[in-house]
Structures are given as structure tokens and as C-alpha cells.
Design a protein around this motif. Structure first.
Motif, short mmCIF file in Angstrom:
data_model
loop_
_atom_site.label_atom_id
_atom_site.label_comp_id
_atom_site.label_asym_id
_atom_site.label_seq_id
_atom_site.Cartn_x
_atom_site.Cartn_y
_atom_site.Cartn_z
N PHE A 355 28.63 82.42 57.44
CA PHE A 355 28.83 81.23 58.25
C PHE A 355 28.13 80.02 57.62
O PHE A 355 28.67 78.92 57.58
CB PHE A 355 28.29 81.48 59.66
CG PHE A 355 28.43 80.31 60.60
CD1 PHE A 355 29.65 80.03 61.20
CD2 PHE A 355 27.34 79.51 60.90
CE1 PHE A 355 29.78 78.96 62.08
CE2 PHE A 355 27.46 78.44 61.78
CZ PHE A 355 28.68 78.16 62.36
N LEU A 356 26.91 80.24 57.12
CA LEU A 356 26.13 79.14 56.55
C LEU A 356 26.61 78.75 55.16
O LEU A 356 26.38 77.60 54.73
CB LEU A 356 24.65 79.54 56.47
CG LEU A 356 23.91 79.81 57.78
CD1 LEU A 356 22.50 80.28 57.49
CD2 LEU A 356 23.88 78.57 58.66
N ALA A 357 27.25 79.67 54.45
CA ALA A 357 27.51 79.48 53.02
C ALA A 357 28.21 78.17 52.69
O ALA A 357 27.84 77.47 51.74
CB ALA A 357 28.32 80.66 52.49
N ALA A 358 29.22 77.82 53.47
CA ALA A 358 30.02 76.63 53.16
C ALA A 358 29.33 75.33 53.56
O ALA A 358 29.79 74.25 53.18
CB ALA A 358 31.38 76.73 53.84
N ARG A 359 28.24 75.44 54.31
CA ARG A 359 27.61 74.23 54.85
C ARG A 359 26.18 74.03 54.37
O ARG A 359 25.84 73.00 53.82
CB ARG A 359 27.64 74.28 56.37
CG ARG A 359 29.05 74.39 56.95
CD ARG A 359 29.30 73.30 57.94
NE ARG A 359 30.70 73.21 58.31
CZ ARG A 359 31.16 72.33 59.17
NH1 ARG A 359 30.33 71.49 59.76
NH2 ARG A 359 32.44 72.28 59.45
N ASP A 360 25.35 75.01 54.63
CA ASP A 360 23.93 74.86 54.32
C ASP A 360 23.30 76.25 54.24
O ASP A 360 22.72 76.73 55.21
CB ASP A 360 23.25 74.02 55.40
CG ASP A 360 21.79 73.72 55.09
OD1 ASP A 360 21.35 74.06 53.98
OD2 ASP A 360 21.11 73.17 55.97
N PRO A 361 23.42 76.90 53.08
CA PRO A 361 22.93 78.28 52.97
C PRO A 361 21.45 78.44 53.30
O PRO A 361 21.02 79.52 53.70
CB PRO A 361 23.21 78.64 51.50
CG PRO A 361 24.32 77.73 51.10
CD PRO A 361 24.08 76.45 51.84
#
Length: 386
Positions: A355-361
């Protein structure tokens, strides 16, 4: 009727969509959970990821861009994401608290301005903020209006008091550190109307009980940061109306109120593990936070400056903290957890990393200093994202 501590916990989890992810859109989810604390931009997104099946963050982006969901200073004098249609009543409920705290703040009073000056400034400010205005623009406007620069602290107090929405400024979570403000849309809160705050408070209490009940007078006052006499008077009015409020008792005898017929699952209802967002509402919505946070862990989760760390929720209660790292999710438990629980947390971690990968890992990485100071964990595991 006496309701057990465990049954109170399950009532909160059910109403906060934490007993199972549900197939709702962001607006309906926000109606159900009342509000999401939002001073950290990632938190409303992670909160909805915890609660909704197949949640697409673009859905919340769109609702914020269209102003169907808005971000503003509301309950507990902090930023919350709420439905636009709820904003007016919530803001009216908070008017006395916001007025006394923001216009009574030493940073505002040191400017030499009075509350009456503020009223005139706010009326003009709302006309000026008919489109998004950045902090620098507002500073220039204050200087032109007053004929002198206005101290940054006084500006901040006025911005927080005025019915302003935060305007989205970009990615990764619809807001950046660059702040932008606009006047609240219609219907705008009725400021200066003596009846509006109490009408708004009754509406807020009904929504709070639907989303967090059963709850005490102290709990309601804590959720909003409203004086207890106001809450007590509003509850009395609501209880006297047709349909009224249901009364229960906590294990220690405290009177609790609830919406008649509201969802209260059996106390043995299973509660799956969750990786909760910073400042998640379930951690902050009660005077008696032991409903969700064991008292011995509270100081580990709520830090001295008010930061409320991302937590592990196990069997419905806080059992540790987590943070995103380069290798996945580092989860630290305050007590021993069974292997099955760790397996379930690992599944949550894989989903969260994706979930975070595309936005803010590395969401929340600015708060890593709390880990650098040491965490009193009994066991810590790196839960990989693949």
C-alpha cells in the motif's frame, strides 16, 4: 445494565470498522467512523486501509480534491478529515473551545488584537480566501489589512480559529508541508449565533456515540475537548427527546450513554490484528483510554510531546508499535505474542508495504527518533513486504 470492559472494546472495534474490512467508499466509511485525525497526512489513508477492503488511496485523493471530504482544525484543536456535510455542525460544536483557546492564546494576545478585532479580520479573511491561499499570501494580506506585519504565532491562531479548510497541495498524501487554506464552503458555520454551538454539540454527540459508544460524559468531553457542563447539558437534552439515549454502566459503575439499538457485538467476537495509523482515533476518543490501550503501555505510545505512535492492535488492544523501514515493517511487541499472531501481523505487513510503496514507503520516518531513544519491547521482528 453493566457492560464488561471487553464488550466495550468490541463495540468500539465494530463501529470503527476494525472487526473486519468492509466494502465501503471513503465517504461512507468516514460517516461511520465520524472523523479521522489528520495532522500527519498519511494517517487518514492508513486508517482507511485498516478498515476497508480493497481501499484505493486515489478514492480519498478525489474526495479531498472535490471537497466532499475536508481537512480542518476541529475536535481536540487538531486537524481532522471529516465529510464536508458534517463540517458545519462539528465546527459549531467546537466554536467556544476554539474561540477561547485560539483568541485567548498568548501568541494572539501579544499581537495587541482583541477578540472583536479577530471577528472583523475573520469576516474579511473568508472573503479573501475564496480560493486557496498559501501561508505567505495570508501573511501579506494580514500586513496590508493591519498596516503592519502580524506575528507568525498570531497568524496561526487566527487561521486555526477561522472556519478555513486546508486545501490539497499535492502528493504523496494529497497534502505536503506547504500549507494552503480556503474558506469553508456553504453552508458555513454560524459564528456569533448563541444557539449554534449547542445545536452543533448535540449533533456531534449523536455522531460520536454512533461511532464510539457506549461512552461517558468524560469520554465525550475528551473526544472533542469541550467542557463537561456543556456535554452534560447536551446529553440531558438528547436523553429527554423522543427515542432518547440508552444508559448502561461500566464495570466501575460509571454511567455510559449510547444510541438505542446501536451495534454491540458479543465480547468473545474475534478481533484480527491491525497495524494502526499514528493518532488513530480509537486511541484518543476516550477519557478512559484503557478500553484500547493497557494503562502500562500508554506512556510508550503517547509520547511526552503528544505524538501518538503507530501501534500493533492485537485482540483489540494495543500490544506494541511499528514503523516502516527499508526492509519492511519493524514491529515491536510490549509482551510476548503467539506465533499465530505474528503470522497474521506478517500478512498485514505485506499488505501495508504494498500500500505504501507507490506513495511513501518510509511513511512516518520523521518519527524514527522515538525508536532511536529506545523502545521497551519484549520482542521485535522485521516483517518483510514480500
Amino acid at each position: 445494565m453493566v457492560i464488561s470492559a471487553r464488550a466495550l472494546n468490541r463495540a468500539t472495534l465494530a463501529r470503527q470498522l476494525l472487526l473486519g474490512r468492509e466494502p465501503l467508499d471513503a465517504e461512507e466509511a468516514l460517516r461511520r467512523v465520524v472523523a479521522l485525525q489528520a495532522q500527519q497526512p498519511a494517517s487518514p489513508y492508513i486508517a482507511l486501509w485498516n478498515r476497508l477492503s480493497g481501499f484505493d488511496p486515489a478514492q480519498l485523493d478525489a474526495a479531498l480534491a472535490d471537497r466532499r471530504i475536508v481537512k480542518a482544525t476541529l475536535m481536540r484543536l487538531t486537524l481532522h478529515a471529516v465529510r464536508a456535510e458534517d463540517y458545519r455542525s462539528f465546527r459549531e460544536a467546537m466554536e467556544p473551545t476554539l474561540r477561547s483557546s485560539r483568541l485567548g492564546d498568548a501568541r494572539f494576545r501579544s499581537s495587541g488584537l482583541t477578540a472583536e478585532d479577530a471577528d472583523a479580520l475573520v469576516a474579511a479573511l473568508l472573503r479573501y480566501a475564496n480560493r486557496p491561499r498559501g501561508s505567505a499570501e495570508l501573511g501579506e494580506w494580514f500586513e496590508k489589512r493591519l498596516g503592519r506585519p502580524l506575528e507568525v504565532g498570531a497568524q496561526r491562531m487566527l487561521r486555526q480559529y477561522a472556519p478555513l479548510w486546508h486545501a490539497p497541495t499535492g502528493g504523496p498524501w494529497a497534502y505536503t508541508t506547504r500549507l494552503s487554506y480556503e474558506a469553508a464552503g456553504a453552508p458555513r458555520p454560524a459564528l456569533g449565533n448563541a444557539e449554534a454551538p449547542e445545536r452543533g454539540l448535540r449533533a456531534l454527540i449523536l455522531r460520536y456515540l454512533a461511532g464510539f459508544g457506549p461512552a461517558s460524559i468524560a469520554d465525550m468531553a475528551q473526544f472533542a475537548m469541550v467542557h463537561r457542563p456543556r456535554v452534560r447539558a447536551a446529553v440531558k437534552t438528547l436523553a429527554d427527546e423522543a427515542g432518547g439515549l440508552e444508559q448502561l454502566a461500566s464495570p466501575d459503575g460509571t454511567v455510559l450513554y449510547d444510541i438505542p439499538g446501536a451495534l454491540r457485538p458479543e465480547e468473545d467476537t474475534p478481533a484480527p490484528p491491525r497495524l494502526m495509523a499514528m493518532w488513530d482515533s480509537v486511541l484518543l476518543a476516550y477519557a478512559d483510554r484503557s478500553r484500547v490501550i493497557p494503562s502500562e503501555y500508554r506512556k510508550h505510545v503517547t509520547r511526552v510531546n503528544g505524538d501518538v505512535l503507530p501501534t500493533l492492535l492485537v485482540d483489540g488492544r494495543v500490544a506494541g508499535v511499528w514503523r516502516a523501514t527499508d526492509g519492511g515493517i519493524e514491529a515491536g511487541a510490549f509482551h510476548h505474542l503467539p506465533g499465530q499472531v505474528w503470522e497474521e501481523l506478517a500478512g498485514e505487513a505485506r499488505s501495508l508495504v504494498a500500500f505504501l510503496a507507490a506513495r511513501d514507503p518510509r511513511a512516518y520516518s520523521r518519527y524514527d527518533h522515538w525508536w532511536a531513544k529506545g523502545m521497551p519491547t519484549a520482542e521485535t521482528r522485521l516483517l518483510p513486504g514480500d
